[in-house]
Write a protein that holds these residues in place. Structure first.
Motif, PDB file in Angstrom:
ATOM      1  N   ALA A 102       0.817  -1.216   0.000  1.00  0.00           N
ATOM      2  CA  ALA A 102       0.000   0.000   0.000  1.00  0.00           C
ATOM      3  C   ALA A 102       0.846   1.260   0.000  1.00  0.00           C
ATOM      4  O   ALA A 102       0.331   2.357  -0.242  1.00  0.00           O
ATOM      5  CB  ALA A 102      -0.928   0.000   1.213  1.00  0.00           C
ATOM      6  N   GLU A 121      -8.290   0.519   3.754  1.00  0.00           N
ATOM      7  CA  GLU A 121      -8.013  -0.137   2.475  1.00  0.00           C
ATOM      8  C   GLU A 121      -7.368  -1.504   2.688  1.00  0.00           C
ATOM      9  O   GLU A 121      -7.655  -2.464   1.969  1.00  0.00           O
ATOM     10  CB  GLU A 121      -7.092   0.743   1.618  1.00  0.00           C
ATOM     11  CG  GLU A 121      -7.666   2.102   1.261  1.00  0.00           C
ATOM     12  CD  GLU A 121      -7.379   3.165   2.301  1.00  0.00           C
ATOM     13  OE1 GLU A 121      -7.550   4.354   1.976  1.00  0.00           O
ATOM     14  OE2 GLU A 121      -6.971   2.810   3.428  1.00  0.00           O
ATOM     15  N   LYS A 124      -9.992  -3.940   4.165  1.00  0.00           N
ATOM     16  CA  LYS A 124     -10.911  -4.396   3.128  1.00  0.00           C
ATOM     17  C   LYS A 124     -10.245  -5.441   2.236  1.00  0.00           C
ATOM     18  O   LYS A 124     -10.877  -6.441   1.853  1.00  0.00           O
ATOM     19  CB  LYS A 124     -11.392  -3.216   2.283  1.00  0.00           C
ATOM     20  CG  LYS A 124     -12.394  -3.609   1.200  1.00  0.00           C
ATOM     21  CD  LYS A 124     -12.858  -2.395   0.419  1.00  0.00           C
ATOM     22  CE  LYS A 124     -13.854  -2.808  -0.677  1.00  0.00           C
ATOM     23  NZ  LYS A 124     -14.296  -1.628  -1.473  1.00  0.00           N
ATOM     24  N   ALA A 125      -8.984  -5.218   1.894  1.00  0.00           N
ATOM     25  CA  ALA A 125      -8.268  -6.178   1.049  1.00  0.00           C
ATOM     26  C   ALA A 125      -8.142  -7.528   1.747  1.00  0.00           C
ATOM     27  O   ALA A 125      -8.345  -8.579   1.135  1.00  0.00           O
ATOM     28  CB  ALA A 125      -6.886  -5.639   0.673  1.00  0.00           C
ATOM     29  N   VAL A 157      -4.567  -3.266  -2.699  1.00  0.00           N
ATOM     30  CA  VAL A 157      -4.196  -2.063  -1.954  1.00  0.00           C
ATOM     31  C   VAL A 157      -3.391  -1.100  -2.810  1.00  0.00           C
ATOM     32  O   VAL A 157      -3.212   0.070  -2.443  1.00  0.00           O
ATOM     33  CB  VAL A 157      -3.431  -2.403  -0.653  1.00  0.00           C
ATOM     34  CG1 VAL A 157      -4.303  -3.218   0.276  1.00  0.00           C
ATOM     35  CG2 VAL A 157      -2.116  -3.116  -0.939  1.00  0.00           C
ATOM     36  N   ASN A 159      -4.508  -0.313  -5.640  1.00  0.00           N
ATOM     37  CA  ASN A 159      -5.597   0.250  -6.460  1.00  0.00           C
ATOM     38  C   ASN A 159      -5.601  -0.282  -7.886  1.00  0.00           C
ATOM     39  O   ASN A 159      -5.970   0.442  -8.828  1.00  0.00           O
ATOM     40  CB  ASN A 159      -5.533   1.788  -6.475  1.00  0.00           C
ATOM     41  CG  ASN A 159      -5.723   2.380  -5.095  1.00  0.00           C
ATOM     42  OD1 ASN A 159      -6.606   1.946  -4.343  1.00  0.00           O
ATOM     43  ND2 ASN A 159      -4.904   3.361  -4.739  1.00  0.00           N
TER      44      ASN A 159
END
Length: 245
Positions: A102, A121, A124-125, A157, A159
């Motif tokens: 990340a 983030e 959630k991952a 993470v 994106n």
């Protein structure tokens, strides 16, 4: 925003044509499987898309041209890629691997401490790849399938929007393959997924559309049923010709 578009893609190594004029369209939200015999050009195709192989033609992801860009710049445009062997930091925990991916500004020593709060983030991952329960375990102690899921989490993470997965279920147990197929479905809710695969049972269960390659070219494309019924695919990929009625 449009998906992945490949036009007249060619990759040549010392006179050998590895990818020969391939056209490919993968709409957003698709779970596209790319199959074909060894040497068909599948991995080289992905190498070209991600900047690892020099190619000619045109490749776009959304509004961005990819050919000619550096690997890290393609990644920053939301294109994520995994390899057949997971590339994770085995000495670090699941959470630390995701932290590094990340890009959180933490000093090296702080990565070795258990953190009190997890960025949303990263949380959630971990939930998406079903690794929350093992977040503090060293990645090197994970099962084979879990390492692959961690690598996918690391792309999340970062994106990534387009996931290019090279034989993600190779070496996995039956249960791990099922869990990976379910993960592909979850990913496709917000991402586009392209899978290079040899496991035909896995393909039949989880692919939405299939592209078949042979000798560097696109041989066939369509639904799983359409591809399986294609006589040319049966002859080339399955190794036998279809008898004419």
């Amino acid at each position: 925003m449009s998906g992945l578009s490949v036009r007249d893609l060619r990759v040549v190594f010392d006179g050998f044509v590895a990818v020969d004029g391939v056209d490919l369209d993968v709409p957003r939200g698709d779970v596209r499987f790319i199959i074909g015999p060894n040497g068909a050009g599948k991995t080289t195709l992905v190498d070209a898309i991600t900047g690892l192989a020099r190619a000619t033609g045109k490749v776009t992801w959304g509004d961005h041209d990819l050919l000619g860009r550096k690997v890290h710049r393609i990644a920053r445009l939301g294109v994520g890629r995994t390899f057949q062997t997971a590339t994770v930091f085995e000495e670090l925990t699941v959470l630390q691997n995701l932290d590094i991916a990340a890009g959180w500004a933490r000093r090296p020593l702080t990565l070795l401490r258990r953190r009190k709060a997890v960025p949303p983030e990263v949380e959630k991952a971990m939930e998406t790849v079903r690794l929350s329960a093992v977040r503090d375990r060293p990645a090197g102690t994970l099962a084979h399938g879990q390492k692959q899921w961690l690598e996918i989490g690391m792309l999340l993470v970062q994106n990534a929007e387009l996931f290019l997965l090279d034989e993600p279920v190779a070496g996995m147990s039956h249960d791990e393959r099922d869990a990976t197929g379910e993960l592909l479905g979850r990913l496709s809710e917000d991402h586009t997924v392209v899978v290079i695969e040899h496991d035909m049972d896995f393909l039949r269960r989880f692919a939405r559309t299939v592209t078949v390659m042979h000798a560097g070219r696109k041989l066939a494309e369509g639904s799983v049923a359409e591809v399986q019924a294609n006589p040319r695919v049966q002859e080339v990929y399955l190794g036998h010709a279809v008898q004419e009625a």
